[in-house]
Design a protein around this motif. Structure first.
Motif, mmCIF file in Angstrom:
data_model
loop_
_atom_site.group_PDB
_atom_site.id
_atom_site.type_symbol
_atom_site.label_atom_id
_atom_site.label_comp_id
_atom_site.label_asym_id
_atom_site.label_seq_id
_atom_site.Cartn_x
_atom_site.Cartn_y
_atom_site.Cartn_z
ATOM 1 N N ILE A 66 37.962 96.733 -26.037
ATOM 2 C CA ILE A 66 39.193 97.273 -26.586
ATOM 3 C C ILE A 66 40.221 97.313 -25.468
ATOM 4 C CG2 ILE A 66 38.325 99.657 -26.273
ATOM 5 C CD1 ILE A 66 40.155 100.404 -28.704
ATOM 6 N N VAL A 67 41.389 96.722 -25.719
ATOM 7 C CA VAL A 67 42.374 96.544 -24.644
ATOM 8 C C VAL A 67 43.757 96.988 -25.116
ATOM 9 C CG1 VAL A 67 41.102 94.624 -23.617
ATOM 10 C CG2 VAL A 67 42.872 94.156 -25.328
ATOM 11 N N PRO A 68 44.609 97.394 -24.183
ATOM 12 C CA PRO A 68 45.962 97.805 -24.566
ATOM 13 C C PRO A 68 46.872 96.614 -24.819
ATOM 14 C CG PRO A 68 45.683 98.017 -22.201
ATOM 15 C CD PRO A 68 44.343 97.648 -22.758
ATOM 16 N N VAL A 69 47.900 96.854 -25.613
ATOM 17 C CA VAL A 69 48.980 95.889 -25.814
ATOM 18 C C VAL A 69 50.083 96.229 -24.815
ATOM 19 C CG1 VAL A 69 50.796 95.148 -27.390
ATOM 20 C CG2 VAL A 69 48.467 95.485 -28.239
ATOM 21 N N ALA A 70 50.589 95.205 -24.128
ATOM 22 C CA ALA A 70 51.683 95.408 -23.178
ATOM 23 C C ALA A 70 52.644 94.239 -23.290
ATOM 24 C CB ALA A 70 51.152 95.515 -21.748
ATOM 25 N N ASN A 71 53.927 94.535 -23.414
ATOM 26 C CA ASN A 71 54.953 93.491 -23.507
ATOM 27 C C ASN A 71 54.643 92.490 -24.627
ATOM 28 O OD1 ASN A 71 56.392 94.520 -21.233
ATOM 29 N ND2 ASN A 71 54.888 93.536 -19.902
ATOM 30 N N GLU A 72 54.134 93.013 -25.736
ATOM 31 C CA GLU A 72 53.809 92.212 -26.919
ATOM 32 C C GLU A 72 52.720 91.177 -26.635
ATOM 33 O OE1 GLU A 72 57.363 90.662 -28.705
ATOM 34 O OE2 GLU A 72 58.094 92.649 -29.275
ATOM 35 N N PHE A 104 39.445 94.528 -29.896
ATOM 36 C CA PHE A 104 40.189 95.596 -30.550
ATOM 37 C C PHE A 104 41.438 95.892 -29.711
ATOM 38 C CE2 PHE A 104 35.767 96.567 -31.904
ATOM 39 C CZ PHE A 104 35.956 96.439 -33.276
ATOM 40 N N LEU A 105 42.512 96.276 -30.373
ATOM 41 C CA LEU A 105 43.775 96.529 -29.699
ATOM 42 C C LEU A 105 44.208 97.981 -29.886
ATOM 43 C CD1 LEU A 105 45.718 93.353 -30.904
ATOM 44 C CD2 LEU A 105 44.672 93.678 -28.653
#
Length: 281
Positions: A66-72, A104-105
């Motif tokens: 599971i990873v973050p969304v950054a700058n789209e 997963f986001l």
């Protein structure tokens, strides 16, 4: 808090435990990890079956499920996401997955940002452990008497040297990580870290505490050598190799004593480079 928010937080915590288990295996090969394994099983058991199965498949391939969304962007694979996908992740009404890597986001409230361009020191191409650290990140005389104070000194240095943009937030994330399970290991070593950092490459600060501090590690051993690493999501797999190499190197009494004997940051840098010369090519 919605059900999806709770599920996302549960997945993030589970991922931290899984990565902690991997880290302990590479840094303490003979450690007994039954308690950590039970915590992983219990947390996994509470997940919906379909989510649990997909999570387990992902962690078989790479540490980050599971990873973050950054700058789209998906920070796991770097793929650009549609605005509607980003909005959906932000709302967290449903559990979203990257259409490319299937991770997963989630949308973090705040990411730690760091330089996107590698720092350059002279015209000589960096090699060995110097690819991940620099003389500016050597700290030969940590003064803190608690984990929070010691980590605070290191995080402040990383911010002062522009390796991250917010030392206070970096400290908060490091303490959250330590609360899950201590990163202290045998031989007076600790590997505190923050993962999911936005931009740039993996960076490491090295701090020495001459007297030692209680850092929540095995037994009553005081921790004296700190390897603090900020880890962009894309380099998480390599982080485990870095920890393994450092652990093997500094289990040797002579190597760790050379770091502890350093009187200046220049001496610490030279001792680190010399000790890891064969470990990191």
């Amino acid at each position: 808090m919605t059900t999806t928010h709770s599920l996302i937080n549960q997945l993030i915590q589970l991922q931290e435990l899984v990565v902690a288990n991997m880290q302990k295996k590479v840094s303490m090969p003979n450690a007994r990890l039954e308690e950590l394994g039970k915590s992983i099983e219990l947390l996994s058991a509470d997940l919906p079956q379909q989510v649990r199965s997909h999570f387990n498949r992902l962690v078989q391939k790479h540490p980050e499920a599971i990873v973050p969304v950054a700058n789209e962007l998906c920070t796991g694979c770097g793929m650009g996401l549609t605005k509607s996908m980003v909005q959906s992740v932000h709302k967290a009404e449903d559990l979203n997955r990257c259409p490319n890597c299937a991770r997963f986001l989630y949308y973090p409230e705040q990411l730690i940002s760091r330089e996107r361009v590698s720092r350059s020191y002279g015209a000589v191409r960096k090699k060995g452990v110097s690819r991940f650290t620099s003389p500016e990140l050597m700290m030969v005389s940590l003064k803190g008497t608690t984990p929070e104070e010691v980590l605070g000194e290191i995080c402040s240095r990383m911010a002062e040297e522009n390796f991250v943009d917010d030392g206070a937030h970096l400290l908060d994330l490091a303490l959250q990580r330590e609360a899950i399970i201590s990163t202290a290991v045998d031989n007076s070593l600790a590997f505190p870290h923050v993962r999911g950092v936005e931009g740039g490459g993996l960076s490491m600060a090295v701090g020495i505490h001459k007297k030692g501090v209680k850092f929540g590690g095995p037994g009553r051993t005081l921790t004296r050598i700190f390897f603090f690493v900020v880890i962009p999501t894309a380099t998480s797999a390599f982080y485990l190799k870095l920890i393994s190499g450092l652990s093997r190197t500094f289990r040797e009494k002579g190597a760790s004593e050379a770091l502890l004997a350093a009187a200046t940051e220049e001496e610490l840098w030279k001792a680190l480079i010399k000790a890891t010369k064969k470990t990191f090519k």
